[in-house]
Design a protein around this motif. Structure first.
Motif, PDB file in Angstrom:
ATOM      1  N   ALA A  36      89.745  -0.890  38.073  1.00 43.77           N
ATOM      2  CA  ALA A  36      89.998   0.017  39.199  1.00 43.77           C
ATOM      3  C   ALA A  36      90.127   1.432  38.661  1.00 43.77           C
ATOM      4  O   ALA A  36      90.782   1.648  37.636  1.00 43.77           O
ATOM      5  CB  ALA A  36      91.263  -0.382  39.948  1.00 43.77           C
ATOM      6  N   LYS A  37      89.488   2.387  39.329  1.00 43.88           N
ATOM      7  CA  LYS A  37      89.631   3.780  38.894  1.00 43.88           C
ATOM      8  C   LYS A  37      89.489   4.716  40.092  1.00 43.88           C
ATOM      9  O   LYS A  37      88.745   4.447  41.035  1.00 43.88           O
ATOM     10  CB  LYS A  37      88.600   4.126  37.820  1.00 43.88           C
ATOM     11  CG  LYS A  37      87.147   4.032  38.259  1.00 43.88           C
ATOM     12  CD  LYS A  37      86.223   4.419  37.104  1.00 43.88           C
ATOM     13  CE  LYS A  37      84.748   4.285  37.507  1.00 43.88           C
ATOM     14  NZ  LYS A  37      83.844   4.693  36.387  1.00 43.88           N
ATOM     15  N   VAL A  38      90.240   5.800  40.028  1.00 45.31           N
ATOM     16  CA  VAL A  38      90.191   6.820  41.078  1.00 45.31           C
ATOM     17  C   VAL A  38      88.930   7.651  40.867  1.00 45.31           C
ATOM     18  O   VAL A  38      88.735   8.240  39.803  1.00 45.31           O
ATOM     19  CB  VAL A  38      91.440   7.723  41.035  1.00 45.31           C
ATOM     20  CG1 VAL A  38      91.307   8.856  42.045  1.00 45.31           C
ATOM     21  CG2 VAL A  38      92.699   6.907  41.314  1.00 45.31           C
ATOM     22  N   LEU A  39      88.077   7.700  41.880  1.00 47.34           N
ATOM     23  CA  LEU A  39      86.857   8.493  41.802  1.00 47.34           C
ATOM     24  C   LEU A  39      87.056   9.885  42.389  1.00 47.34           C
ATOM     25  O   LEU A  39      86.419  10.847  41.960  1.00 47.34           O
ATOM     26  CB  LEU A  39      85.717   7.793  42.546  1.00 47.34           C
ATOM     27  CG  LEU A  39      85.263   6.451  41.994  1.00 47.34           C
ATOM     28  CD1 LEU A  39      84.089   5.930  42.805  1.00 47.34           C
ATOM     29  CD2 LEU A  39      84.891   6.546  40.521  1.00 47.34           C
ATOM     30  N   TYR A  40      87.915   9.981  43.390  1.00 54.31           N
ATOM     31  CA  TYR A  40      88.165  11.287  44.008  1.00 54.31           C
ATOM     32  C   TYR A  40      89.495  11.249  44.746  1.00 54.31           C
ATOM     33  O   TYR A  40      89.836  10.255  45.373  1.00 54.31           O
ATOM     34  CB  TYR A  40      87.046  11.654  44.997  1.00 54.31           C
ATOM     35  CG  TYR A  40      87.330  12.959  45.699  1.00 54.31           C
ATOM     36  CD1 TYR A  40      87.173  14.163  45.035  1.00 54.31           C
ATOM     37  CD2 TYR A  40      87.797  12.972  47.010  1.00 54.31           C
ATOM     38  CE1 TYR A  40      87.477  15.358  45.661  1.00 54.31           C
ATOM     39  CE2 TYR A  40      88.096  14.166  47.625  1.00 54.31           C
ATOM     40  CZ  TYR A  40      87.943  15.357  46.954  1.00 54.31           C
ATOM     41  OH  TYR A  40      88.244  16.533  47.557  1.00 54.31           O
ATOM     42  N   GLY A  41      90.222  12.367  44.665  1.00 51.25           N
ATOM     43  CA  GLY A  41      91.493  12.471  45.373  1.00 51.25           C
ATOM     44  C   GLY A  41      92.674  12.357  44.432  1.00 51.25           C
ATOM     45  O   GLY A  41      92.522  12.144  43.222  1.00 51.25           O
ATOM     46  N   ASP A  42      93.850  12.509  44.998  1.00 51.68           N
ATOM     47  CA  ASP A  42      95.102  12.476  44.239  1.00 51.68           C
ATOM     48  C   ASP A  42      96.030  11.446  44.871  1.00 51.68           C
ATOM     49  O   ASP A  42      96.534  11.666  45.971  1.00 51.68           O
ATOM     50  CB  ASP A  42      95.742  13.862  44.262  1.00 51.68           C
ATOM     51  CG  ASP A  42      97.036  13.935  43.467  1.00 51.68           C
ATOM     52  OD1 ASP A  42      97.539  12.874  43.039  1.00 51.68           O
ATOM     53  OD2 ASP A  42      97.553  15.051  43.275  1.00 51.68           O
ATOM     54  N   PRO A  43      96.268  10.305  44.210  1.00 53.95           N
ATOM     55  CA  PRO A  43      97.132   9.271  44.796  1.00 53.95           C
ATOM     56  C   PRO A  43      98.525   9.780  45.152  1.00 53.95           C
ATOM     57  O   PRO A  43      99.101   9.355  46.151  1.00 53.95           O
ATOM     58  CB  PRO A  43      97.197   8.209  43.695  1.00 53.95           C
ATOM     59  CG  PRO A  43      95.972   8.410  42.881  1.00 53.95           C
ATOM     60  CD  PRO A  43      95.710   9.882  42.907  1.00 53.95           C
ATOM     61  N   VAL A  44      99.079  10.707  44.344  1.00 55.97           N
ATOM     62  CA  VAL A  44     100.418  11.247  44.616  1.00 55.97           C
ATOM     63  C   VAL A  44     100.416  12.043  45.906  1.00 55.97           C
ATOM     64  O   VAL A  44     101.306  11.903  46.760  1.00 55.97           O
ATOM     65  CB  VAL A  44     100.907  12.101  43.433  1.00 55.97           C
ATOM     66  CG1 VAL A  44     102.257  12.745  43.766  1.00 55.97           C
ATOM     67  CG2 VAL A  44     101.028  11.257  42.173  1.00 55.97           C
ATOM     68  N   LEU A  45      99.396  12.886  46.087  1.00 59.21           N
ATOM     69  CA  LEU A  45      99.288  13.681  47.314  1.00 59.21           C
ATOM     70  C   LEU A  45      99.070  12.778  48.524  1.00 59.21           C
ATOM     71  O   LEU A  45      99.710  12.957  49.569  1.00 59.21           O
ATOM     72  CB  LEU A  45      98.127  14.674  47.190  1.00 59.21           C
ATOM     73  CG  LEU A  45      97.792  15.481  48.450  1.00 59.21           C
ATOM     74  CD1 LEU A  45      98.981  16.325  48.887  1.00 59.21           C
ATOM     75  CD2 LEU A  45      96.562  16.341  48.214  1.00 59.21           C
TER      76      LEU A  45
END
Length: 376
Positions: A36-45
């Protein structure tokens, strides 16, 4: 590729974000999710926006699911698909009016020969327009489904794998299934390996149908037994399917759609004693079901596949027209609803800004316009 939207969205952000980004370790502690990897965006936000949204619907989530593996689709095409999806969801809105988080999963159907699993592009959208603070509903099925489906069809016809193969078309008759092998109430995949289905298994399923312990187990048992009857040439049309269900003591509910059947068992009720409905999906439960069409040697089946493929250009043109119309309608809706959220007038005129830029960068004639929100 198919596009799916979840019914969840009223709880805290931790539920959906933990599912997307974390998994339980050996001792039950949460750890980063494999593949799993974040491609775009900010999970905290995204988490902050969801948890501070004052509305009942906190977020909308879902996924774009592919038959192809994550390493069979280029990063450029993934980027294109995500950007175009945003364009048809946030029609007419600017980048600082919404937030979206994209997370790639590549952990489905991994085996020794395929260390990288099927591609899923998961998204989470806080249900709030960020300039005005008004409630924002990214997807409302009656209004948005046709537009999203048209876009999905276009993407499937245009995007190709790294090997040059077209994306799998979920509408191709070759891919149509007699039953939907996924229970909407159980972890995937549910057990539908009919190659090792024995008489003992069939007897056990009939006992489950007679005395169902849960909706999920009842649904799976019904589908497996009907598949066995179809393989044996017993169930070849809708009338036979209905007769078999009634023979098992199930009640066929009224108001069934053209594509599904709903049944109840007197032995399976909720806490108020009301029978719990089970909705059955798949070709076997459609109004015009003909079992012979699902035989690969059948001429009608072959003709359906042929007709689907030669009409590709006509279908694409229809999808493009439907998408353009849908975007125009959605843009008008967003502009009306968030009209007061327009970008405030700059305190400095464009002319002054351009003059300053010319002084600062005399070697170029291109005017710099800062983006409100970085894109990918």
């Amino acid at each position: 590729m198919i596009a799916k939207f979840s019914d969840h969205g009223k709880g805290k952000a931790s539920g959906v974000l933990n599912y997307l980004l974390k998994e339980k370790g050996d001792k039950g502690a949460l750890m980063p999710r494999t593949h799993a990897k974040v491609l775009y965006g900010d999970p905290v936000l995204t988490e902050h926006l969801i948890n501070t949204t004052p509305y009942k619907s906190k977020y909308k989530s879902g996924y774009l699911s592919f038959s192809e593996r994550a390493d069979e689709i280029s990063e450029a095409d993934k980027k294109r698909i995500m950007q175009e999806f945003e364009a048809i969801i946030f029609c007419g809105l600017e980048g600082d009016q919404y937030d979206i988080l994209w997370v790639e999963h590549a952990d489905k159907d991994i085996d020794d020969a395929h260390p990288v699993g099927r591609l899923e592009l998961n998204f989470v959208i806080p249900c709030q327009e960020l300039r005005s603070g008004k409630a924002f509903q990214p997807y409302y099925e009656p209004a948005d489904q046709k537009r999203v489906n048209a876009w999905k069809n276009i993407i499937n016809s245009e995007v190709k794998t790294i090997q040059g193969e077209p994306l799998s078309d979920p509408n191709d008759p070759e891919r149509k299934r007699l039953v939907n092998p996924y229970s909407s109430h159980a972890p995937r995949p549910t057990p539908f390996d009919m190659k090792v289905y024995t008489k003992k298994d069939a007897d056990k399923d009939e006992e489950t149908i007679a005395n169902p312990p849960s909706r999920t187990l009842l649904e799976e048992a019904i589908k497996r037994r009907l598949l066995l009857d179809w393989q044996n040439g017993i169930l070849m049309n809708r009338r036979m399917v209905l007769g078999r269900l009634e023979e098992w003591g199930l009640k066929i509910n009224r108001g069934n759609s053209e594509k599904t059947l709903s049944v109840t068992s007197s032995k399976l009720t909720d806490k108020n004693g009301k029978p719990i409905g089970v909705r059955l999906k798949g070709g076997m439960f459609e109004k015009g079901f003909d079992g012979l069409r699902f035989r690969s040697h059948n001429k009608e089946w072959e003709q359906a596949v042929y007709d689907h493929r030669i009409s590709r250009n006509e279908r694409k043109q229809s999808d493009e027209e439907l998408l353009a119309t849908g975007i125009k309608i959605k843009e008008a809706y967003h502009q009306e609803r968030y009209r007061s959220s327009a970008t405030p007038e700059s305190l400095v005129s464009d002319k002054v800004v351009e003059q300053e830029l010319e002084v600062a960068e005399p070697a170029t004639t291109e005017t710099y316009r800062p983006s409100l929100r970085p894109r990918f």
